[in-house]
Design a protein around this motif. Structure first.
Motif, mmCIF file in Angstrom:
data_model
loop_
_atom_site.group_PDB
_atom_site.id
_atom_site.type_symbol
_atom_site.label_atom_id
_atom_site.label_comp_id
_atom_site.label_asym_id
_atom_site.label_seq_id
_atom_site.Cartn_x
_atom_site.Cartn_y
_atom_site.Cartn_z
ATOM 1 N N GLY A 11 58.470 57.597 96.079
ATOM 2 C CA GLY A 11 59.028 58.854 96.602
ATOM 3 C C GLY A 11 58.599 60.026 95.745
ATOM 4 O O GLY A 11 59.424 60.833 95.318
ATOM 5 N N ARG A 14 57.829 64.745 96.562
ATOM 6 C CA ARG A 14 58.853 65.795 96.660
ATOM 7 C C ARG A 14 59.864 65.617 95.545
ATOM 8 O O ARG A 14 59.969 64.530 94.965
ATOM 9 N N ILE A 16 62.559 65.132 92.702
ATOM 10 C CA ILE A 16 62.576 64.560 91.357
ATOM 11 C C ILE A 16 61.330 63.696 91.118
ATOM 12 O O ILE A 16 60.711 63.753 90.046
ATOM 13 N N ARG A 36 55.959 58.325 101.833
ATOM 14 C CA ARG A 36 56.212 57.701 103.122
ATOM 15 C C ARG A 36 55.520 58.525 104.200
ATOM 16 O O ARG A 36 54.731 58.027 104.961
ATOM 17 N N LYS A 37 55.821 59.854 104.185
ATOM 18 C CA LYS A 37 55.203 60.746 105.175
ATOM 19 C C LYS A 37 54.239 61.663 104.441
ATOM 20 O O LYS A 37 54.594 62.246 103.411
ATOM 21 N N ASP A 62 56.654 52.356 102.928
ATOM 22 C CA ASP A 62 58.106 52.478 103.033
ATOM 23 C C ASP A 62 58.711 51.434 102.095
ATOM 24 O O ASP A 62 58.481 50.231 102.276
ATOM 25 N N VAL A 63 59.468 51.878 101.105
ATOM 26 C CA VAL A 63 59.983 50.926 100.108
ATOM 27 C C VAL A 63 60.968 49.916 100.714
ATOM 28 O O VAL A 63 61.218 48.868 100.118
ATOM 29 N N ASN A 89 62.267 55.613 92.337
ATOM 30 C CA ASN A 89 62.927 56.901 92.579
ATOM 31 C C ASN A 89 63.290 57.144 94.045
ATOM 32 O O ASN A 89 64.238 57.861 94.340
ATOM 33 N N TYR A 154 75.959 55.329 99.894
ATOM 34 C CA TYR A 154 75.108 55.808 98.798
ATOM 35 C C TYR A 154 75.639 55.333 97.438
ATOM 36 O O TYR A 154 74.878 54.830 96.607
ATOM 37 N N LYS A 158 73.828 52.888 94.701
ATOM 38 C CA LYS A 158 73.524 53.346 93.340
ATOM 39 C C LYS A 158 74.254 52.502 92.289
ATOM 40 O O LYS A 158 73.754 52.306 91.185
ATOM 41 N N GLY A 185 73.152 63.841 87.840
ATOM 42 C CA GLY A 185 74.334 64.450 88.463
ATOM 43 C C GLY A 185 73.918 65.217 89.700
ATOM 44 O O GLY A 185 73.426 64.634 90.667
ATOM 45 N N ILE A 187 71.455 67.760 91.210
ATOM 46 C CA ILE A 187 70.119 68.271 90.885
ATOM 47 C C ILE A 187 69.556 69.061 92.064
ATOM 48 O O ILE A 187 69.708 68.662 93.225
ATOM 49 N N THR A 189 67.305 69.857 94.579
ATOM 50 C CA THR A 189 66.186 69.339 95.385
ATOM 51 C C THR A 189 66.560 69.450 96.866
ATOM 52 O O THR A 189 67.677 69.868 97.199
HETATM 53 N N1 NAP Z 1 69.192 65.486 93.945
HETATM 54 C C1 NAP Z 1 70.263 64.980 93.357
HETATM 55 O O1 NAP Z 1 71.258 65.676 93.123
HETATM 56 C C2 NAP Z 1 70.301 63.528 92.953
HETATM 57 C C3 NAP Z 1 71.365 63.080 92.176
HETATM 58 C C4 NAP Z 1 71.429 61.757 91.776
HETATM 59 C C5 NAP Z 1 70.423 60.904 92.134
HETATM 60 N N2 NAP Z 1 69.389 61.335 92.900
HETATM 61 C C6 NAP Z 1 68.372 60.357 93.265
HETATM 62 O O2 NAP Z 1 67.113 60.812 92.831
HETATM 63 C C7 NAP Z 1 66.095 60.273 93.682
HETATM 64 C C8 NAP Z 1 65.222 61.403 94.184
HETATM 65 O O3 NAP Z 1 66.045 62.299 94.907
HETATM 66 P P1 NAP Z 1 65.605 63.790 95.283
HETATM 67 O O4 NAP Z 1 66.774 64.638 95.019
HETATM 68 O O5 NAP Z 1 64.295 64.127 94.687
HETATM 69 O O6 NAP Z 1 65.509 63.621 96.874
HETATM 70 P P2 NAP Z 1 64.484 64.191 97.930
HETATM 71 O O7 NAP Z 1 64.003 65.543 97.512
HETATM 72 O O8 NAP Z 1 65.181 64.031 99.237
HETATM 73 O O9 NAP Z 1 63.244 63.178 97.836
HETATM 74 C C9 NAP Z 1 63.406 61.836 98.166
HETATM 75 C C10 NAP Z 1 62.081 61.147 98.049
HETATM 76 O O10 NAP Z 1 62.246 59.765 98.414
HETATM 77 C C11 NAP Z 1 61.265 59.427 99.389
HETATM 78 N N3 NAP Z 1 61.712 58.369 100.271
HETATM 79 C C12 NAP Z 1 62.825 58.318 101.034
HETATM 80 N N4 NAP Z 1 62.863 57.184 101.727
HETATM 81 C C13 NAP Z 1 61.751 56.484 101.407
HETATM 82 C C14 NAP Z 1 61.225 55.231 101.790
HETATM 83 N N5 NAP Z 1 61.862 54.456 102.661
HETATM 84 N N6 NAP Z 1 60.047 54.821 101.249
HETATM 85 C C15 NAP Z 1 59.387 55.604 100.372
HETATM 86 N N7 NAP Z 1 59.831 56.815 99.972
HETATM 87 C C16 NAP Z 1 60.988 57.238 100.490
HETATM 88 C C17 NAP Z 1 61.017 60.715 100.144
HETATM 89 O O11 NAP Z 1 59.795 60.612 100.835
HETATM 90 P P3 NAP Z 1 59.524 61.422 102.198
HETATM 91 O O12 NAP Z 1 59.043 62.748 101.764
HETATM 92 O O13 NAP Z 1 58.471 60.623 102.882
HETATM 93 O O14 NAP Z 1 60.816 61.466 102.945
HETATM 94 C C18 NAP Z 1 61.035 61.720 99.007
HETATM 95 O O15 NAP Z 1 59.784 61.765 98.355
HETATM 96 C C19 NAP Z 1 66.835 59.527 94.797
HETATM 97 O O16 NAP Z 1 66.897 58.153 94.493
HETATM 98 C C20 NAP Z 1 68.222 60.142 94.750
HETATM 99 O O17 NAP Z 1 69.195 59.261 95.266
HETATM 100 C C21 NAP Z 1 69.295 62.632 93.305
#
Ligand code: NAP
Length: 246
Positions: A11, A14, A16, A36-37, A62-63, A89, A154, A158, A185, A187, A189
């Motif tokens: 992932g 985009r 993190i 993925r996309k 796709d993971v 991630n 979720y 986690k 916490g 973040i 995005t």
């Molecule tokens: N943002 C926060 O506040 C926060 C807090 C705690 C934990 N996290 C964790 O941090 C990680 C990254 O989150 P983010 O905030 O950066 O989210 P994000 O901006 O929505 O990005 C999610 C990423 O995961 C990819 N993804 C989703 N489903 C997938 C699949 N089936 N196979 C491969 N890739 C896939 C997406 O790819 P596509 O572009 O193809 O959809 C995207 O690159 C996640 O595990 C999230 O749960 C985030």
């Protein structure tokens, strides 16, 4: 063969994941970015990574699909011959109170976040075992520890990642493979941008540092866990949350 290490981030185009890829590329790693996309800014991202002196390799998959994960690991081995760091991630949310949560929304989140972490790790670990070295960093969340109303799916995924991390850390420590989780916490995005400004403000008031974290503040900790300075840390969950959970 180059002496740069190879990091595989899921992932990674985009949010993190992208920031982790950029940070590692500045710090001695060639990076493999799973997506993925396809997105139109991928060529620009590749340029940025290469300007840091690193190789950039994309692998589509796709993971939540085990066969995709087998193919991605093979592609990386064909290209680089090794995998030094894996960052699990990729993640999604499908929030809702349990009374309204559809079974498919529960399953989808578990399939991507928790089973996805298993699928990728299962396909990478045999190469790390052969190398007798490796680092795995799993992205959990503060809500995997604290719980959060509206996120039973979720939070369960986690929390599962934390159990997975600790068990795997015990299994592979003798092979010189270190496995840790991070628990971000709140973040800034796309994942949190769906929230209204009012909701964001209200969450910020509950954070001792009174603000959201940046993707780079997460990436810096992943860099630490990927490098020589964390050689005696395994099975841990590192909270990066501005003090949200103590
Ligand atoms: N943002 C926060 O506040 C926060 C807090 C705690 C934990 N996290 C964790 O941090 C990680 C990254 O989150 P983010 O905030 O950066 O989210 P994000 O901006 O929505 O990005 C999610 C990423 O995961 C990819 N993804 C989703 N489903 C997938 C699949 N089936 N196979 C491969 N890739 C896939 C997406 O790819 P596509 O572009 O193809 O959809 C995207 O690159 C996640 O595990 C999230 O749960 C985030």
């Amino acid at each position: 063969m180059s002496d740069r290490k190879i990091a595989f981030i899921t992932g990674a185009t985009r949010g993190i994941g992208k920031e982790i890829a950029l940070e590692l590329s500045k710090n001695g790693f060639d990076v493999v970015l799973n997506y993925r996309k396809e997105t139109e800014d991928m060529p620009e991202l590749k340029k940025q990574i290469e300007s840091n002196g690193a190789k950039c390799f994309f692998t589509q998959g796709d993971v939540s699909n085990f066969e995709d994960c087998t193919r991605m690991a093979e592609e990386i081995i064909n290209e680089f011959g090794r995998i030094d760091v894996l960052v699990n991630n990729a993640g999604i949310t499908k929030d809702g109170l349990i009374m309204r949560m559809k079974k498919e929304d529960f399953d989808a989140v578990i399939d991507v976040n928790l089973a996805g972490t298993f699928n990728v790790t299962r396909n990478v670990i045999s190469y790390m075992i052969k190398q007798k070295s490796g680092r795995i960093i799993n992205v959990s969340s503060v809500v995997g520890v604290s719980g959060n109303a509206g996120q039973t799916n979720y939070s369960a995924s986690k929390a599962g990642i934390i159990g997975f991390t600790k068990s795997l850390a015990k299994e592979v420590a003798s092979r010189n493979i270190l496995v840790n989780a991070i628990a971000p916490g709140f973040i800034d995005t796309d994942m949190t941008n769906i929230l209204s400004d009012t909701v964001k403000e209200s969450i910020n008031t509950q954070i001792p540092l009174k603000r959201m974290g940046t993707p780079n503040e997460i990436a810096k900790v992943v860099k630490f866990l990927s490098g020589d300075d964390s050689s005696y840390i395994t099975g841990q969950v590192i909270h990066i949350d501005g003090g949200m959970l103590m």
